[in-house]
Design a protein around this motif. Structure first.
Motif, PDB file in Angstrom:
ATOM      1  N   GLU A 418     -30.124  47.784  97.325  1.00  0.00           N
ATOM      2  CA  GLU A 418     -28.927  47.158  97.899  1.00  0.00           C
ATOM      3  C   GLU A 418     -28.957  46.990  99.410  1.00  0.00           C
ATOM      4  O   GLU A 418     -28.431  46.037  99.942  1.00  0.00           O
ATOM      5  N   SER A 743     -26.400  47.181 104.676  1.00  0.00           N
ATOM      6  CA  SER A 743     -25.871  46.497 103.485  1.00  0.00           C
ATOM      7  C   SER A 743     -26.853  45.509 102.903  1.00  0.00           C
ATOM      8  O   SER A 743     -27.240  45.619 101.770  1.00  0.00           O
ATOM      9  N   ASN A 744     -27.302  44.494 103.636  1.00  0.00           N
ATOM     10  CA  ASN A 744     -28.264  43.582 103.039  1.00  0.00           C
ATOM     11  C   ASN A 744     -29.087  42.887 104.108  1.00  0.00           C
ATOM     12  O   ASN A 744     -28.772  42.888 105.255  1.00  0.00           O
TER      13      ASN A 744
ATOM     14  N   LYS B   7     -18.054  37.396  92.231  1.00  0.00           N
ATOM     15  CA  LYS B   7     -18.554  36.347  93.140  1.00  0.00           C
ATOM     16  C   LYS B   7     -18.803  36.956  94.524  1.00  0.00           C
ATOM     17  O   LYS B   7     -19.869  36.756  95.121  1.00  0.00           O
ATOM     18  N   TYR B   9     -19.356  40.023  95.305  1.00  0.00           N
ATOM     19  CA  TYR B   9     -20.496  40.963  95.277  1.00  0.00           C
ATOM     20  C   TYR B   9     -21.815  40.197  95.398  1.00  0.00           C
ATOM     21  O   TYR B   9     -22.676  40.548  96.205  1.00  0.00           O
ATOM     22  N   SER B  12     -22.662  39.028  98.698  1.00  0.00           N
ATOM     23  CA  SER B  12     -22.989  40.053  99.695  1.00  0.00           C
ATOM     24  C   SER B  12     -24.393  40.629  99.537  1.00  0.00           C
ATOM     25  O   SER B  12     -24.858  41.377 100.379  1.00  0.00           O
ATOM     26  N   VAL B  13     -25.067  40.303  98.433  1.00  0.00           N
ATOM     27  CA  VAL B  13     -26.430  40.842  98.239  1.00  0.00           C
ATOM     28  C   VAL B  13     -27.423  39.681  98.065  1.00  0.00           C
ATOM     29  O   VAL B  13     -27.038  38.599  97.626  1.00  0.00           O
ATOM     30  N   HIS B  24     -22.245  48.814  90.646  1.00  0.00           N
ATOM     31  CA  HIS B  24     -21.371  48.648  91.811  1.00  0.00           C
ATOM     32  C   HIS B  24     -19.901  48.822  91.418  1.00  0.00           C
ATOM     33  O   HIS B  24     -19.143  49.455  92.138  1.00  0.00           O
TER      34      HIS B  24
END
Lengths: 744, 75
Positions: A418, A743-744, B7, B9, B12-13, B24
């Protein structure tokens, strides 16, 4: 003539039912998208059945333009349909009910068939509860392959067809009051010719509100109403209308699901063997001991099985590819550069590759065997606990596990982690995992120098790789890029008896792929080596080839890890290994043979020599004969024995090869996934660690004093690495802000 | 957990599997599956081709191991 439309998700069994009801033979198959057009057939004199393509939704906007779905939706909204048969795939109830909620809005008489109930595992469907939730619509549980169920469906269909006039349908609307108000407003503004349209005004209003275009229905006059509704609802939810409506449907389905779908104990929970085995194999302490025992047994099996046939493969190569080629070239009086390329380059390279094949195959077989049994996720689970104690990301174990096969896909697999921090840490840890390419190198060394216990050597190399990876991860997590740890959640499947056919087929495919990959390097290396070996210069008063000069110049860099000056092919092999790890042993084999020029005498009768040699190789497969002829026949193994004079040098060389720099593909992949700074750190870090461990091994085994300097230099290099990488991390955290970096 | 949260989530990755999403939101992957499929059908979630399976076994549900990536362009 009345029309019955069959509707459902793709691959839910519509065409099977259509064929059973109409006695047609339309194509059916066990995958989605078989029916892509409308099929019609007579059920009785005044009844026609229409098989529509599978769809997940009758809202066009939801389908990303899938033509088969649009066909189904357009048919429903633009043709007169009297009855709907909605087939639900019981194995995917939520998805199926999503379509059902849309179909029920059409306010048409509908039968819902819950299909494939026979395929349900660990779940039962409460049909009564479903019927209650979707009242007044009729529901039947069936298996469309079963003739008895087809008779039941026919009875229900005929019965319902007779009573359609009497049935007062109440639409099921799963929307909030705000959405319902908007639907009503749009409905009131709609001017429809009801004779032409099947669908209810309500269904059309919902579709238009969702932003879908319906053929033959003009929405220009509705512009103001729609705009006002959309604005109102979108302001409230900050999402597109179709998503607001879809979410309302899912909320309705979610509310009825607990009553409908009853989960039973899983197969794993019911399986006493799995439970008993897991008590040991996933135990806090016994799990780690079991993992080590299983891995040791795996190497023992792979190496002992492979070593019995390795000699045969090697001899076939030496007879035909080296001696055979030399005999032909001798008769043809070919030039030297050609001889070096074909005999010492290609011939020797392919012979070495042939000797790899048994070990590579048995290793692939063993790993596939473990995967098939279902043990691998347990291995991840057991190791995760250990990693979490060390404050490492548990999920990082997955790429590390893949790294045992090849480091490149393992680096790509770090994308699943993640945070960027976790991806960097796992990417730096991964190259320490002993990949199959390095395994082939170590297997040859282990069987040459430690023939009685080669598996112990390989096992200790694996363990060292894992330990160094863990220490690296620990240093990175604690001192260089600290952060939160992410948990590892994975499914533990039940154990099963492996299918030999699948394992063998899979192992063969992987072995062939491995051989082709190595084959490319053999051709390239052979070309380079033959060019470098054919150019000679005066060097320190003697005539030497360019390759020997290069080797002599780079070898002092590796003196500290036990490579002597006369063993310059070993240092050239280390450099070649940066391109691809498989090339280490191929380079050694080509350079040793090239430098020794050991094919000085050719057999007078080649075929007699070949038959005799192969016969002896087959005899070596017989245990008694092998015991009395236990000698090294491979020229590579003989050369290795000649150049590596003591076992401590061999061990230091092996550990250096295990840990030094990832191959170039891995470095490039890691740079692409992160950036060049971290890729360079990974390369220099692993090189320093490799120097340190190899020289420490020499120091401990030889008590040599000359490599104290090497040890000191590598310790300084490691310290510098830590300082520089900490600065890199701080700079990146500053640039990207701490939150983004984590975070990413 | 709903469509919109899922959406967000995915946005964000870089990429994620259904299992990752479930992890998550602290729920079961099967409960996530329909939402993931919804976005996929809408064309906003793309399947990624990855080699990151542990090997040859077919014990795990490969649908759940499939990696998805959020895409702003609808196919």
């Amino acid at each position: 003539m009345k029309k019955i439309a069959l509707l459902g998700n793709p691959n839910c069994g519509k065409t099977t039912l259509f064929n059973a009801l109409t006695k047609k033979r339309n194509k059916v198959a066990n995958w989605a998208g078989v029916t892509v057009e409308v099929a019609t057939a007579a059920y009785s004199k005044n009844l026609e059945i229409i098989d529509l393509p599978g769809c997940y939704s009758i809202c066009h906007a939801d389908t990303s333009g899938a033509i088969d779905e649009m066909i189904a939706a357009n048919y429903l909204f633009n043709n007169k349909v009297d009855f709907i048969v909605n087939i639900i795939d019981s194995s995917n109830l939520v998805r199926s009910l999503y379509l059902t909620t849309q179909l029920l809005e059409l306010e048409l008489p509908t039968i819902i068939i819950v299909n494939k109930v026979d395929l349900l595992k660990n779940t039962t469907i409460n049909i009564e509860s479903l019927a209650k939730s979707l009242k007044p619509y009729a529901i039947i549980s069936a298996c469309t392959n079963d003739p008895k169920d087809i008779i039941n469906i026919k009875h229900m269909l005929e019965n319902k067809m007779l009573n359609t006039q009497k049935q007062k349908l109440k639409p099921i609307l799963c929307f909030s009051d705000e959405i319902k108000n908007c639907i009503e407003k749009v409905q009131q503004s709609l001017a429809l010719d009801e004779a032409e349209i099947t669908a209810s005004k309500q269904a059309i209003a919902i579709n238009i509100l969702s932003g879908n275009k319906i053929k033959n229905i003009k929405t220009e006059s509705l512009y103001n109403t729609l705009d006002a509704c959309r604005k109102k609802l979108q302001i409230e939810s900050q999402e597109d209308m179709d998503i607001v409506i879809a979410q309302a449907r899912y909320d309705f389905i979610k509310s009825i699901m607990p009553k409908i779908e009853i989960k039973q104990k899983t197969e794993k929970e019911n399986d006493p063997v799995t439970k008993r085995l897991d008590d040991i194999l996933t135990h806090k302490y016994l799990g780690i001991i079991s993992l080590m025992c299983i891995m040791y047994f795996l190497f023992f099996f792979a190496l002992s099985t492979a070593s019995s046939v390795q000699q045969l493969f090697s001899n076939i190569g030496e007879v035909f590819l080296i001696t055979g080629t030399a005999t032909i070239l001798n008769k043809l009086n070919s030039p030297d550069i050609f001889n070096i390329f074909l005999i010492h380059g290609l011939g020797q390279g392919i012979t070495t590759l042939l000797s790899f094949i048994p070990i590579v195959f048995t290793m692939f077989y063993s790993i596939n065997f473990l995967e098939e049994t279902g043990y691998m996720p347990r291995a991840a689970f057991v190791t995760d606990r250990l990693m979490r104690i060390l404050h490492l990301p548990g999920k990082a174990f997955i790429p590390l596990l893949i790294g045992f096969s090849c480091n490149v896909p393992a680096i790509i697999a770090t994308r699943t982690l993640e945070t960027k921090r976790d991806r960097i840490i796992a990417g730096i840890m991964t190259p320490f995992m002993l990949c199959n390419a390095r395994l082939a190198v170590f297997a040859i060394f282990a069987s040459t120098f430690f023939p009685t216990y080669p598996s112990v050597i390989i096992f200790s190399l694996y363990i060292t790789g894992v330990i160094v990876a863990i220490i690296t991860g620990f240093i990175l997590c604690r001192f260089i890029i600290p952060g939160d740890i992410q948990p590892l959640i994975m499914e533990l499947p039940p154990y099963q008896i492996p299918k030999q056919k699948t394992i063998i087929a899979n192992s063969l495919t992987k072995t062939v792929k491995f051989c082709f990959r190595v084959g490319k390097y053999i051709v390239g290396l052979s070309g380079i080596i033959s060019i470098l070996s054919s150019v000679s210069y005066e060097y320190h008063g003697a005539t030497k080839t360019l390759l020997e000069i290069i080797g002599a110049n780079i070898t002092p860099m590796f003196n500290g890890i036990g490579v002597s000056n006369d063993n310059w092919p070993a240092s050239v092999a280390i450099i070649a290994g940066i391109v691809a790890k498989e090339t280490v042993i191929i380079t050694l084999s080509q350079l040793y043979n090239g430098s020794l020029n050991n094919i000085t005498t050719l057999p007078s009768d080649f075929w007699a020599y070949a038959i005799d040699n192969i016969q002896n190789s087959f005899m070596l497969l017989v245990p008694f004969y092998k015991a009395s002829h236990n000698e090294i026949n491979s020229s590579l193994q003989a050369n290795l024995k000649m150049f590596f004079t003591n076992n401590s040098n061999v061990i230091a060389y092996l550990f250096f090869n295990l840990l030094y720099m990832p191959c170039i593909s891995t470095i490039i992949t890691f740079a692409k996934e992160t950036n060049w700074r971290w890729a360079m750190f990974s390369a220099t870090w692993s090189l320093s660690i490799a120097y340190l461990i190899a020289s420490l091994i020499l120091k401990l085994t030889n008590m040599a004093t000359e490599n104290i300097l090497v040890i000191s230099v590598t310790v300084i290099a490691i310290a510098l690495n830590i300082i520089i990488s900490k600065r890199i991390a701080q700079k990146e955290i500053k640039n990207e802000s701490g939150h983004e970096f984590n975070s990413n | 957990m709903n469509l919109i949260q899922i959406k967000k989530y995915f946005q964000s990755v870089p990429m994620a599997t259904t299992i990752d999403v479930a992890e998550h939101f602290k729920t079961q992957p099967v409960e996530i599956k329909c939402y993931v499929e919804h976005w996929e059908h809408k064309g906003l979630l793309k399947k990624c081709i990855t080699k990151n399976k542990c090997g040859s076994c077919s014990l795990c549900d490969f649908d759940l191991l499939q990696h998805y990536k959020w895409s702003t362009k609808v196919a």
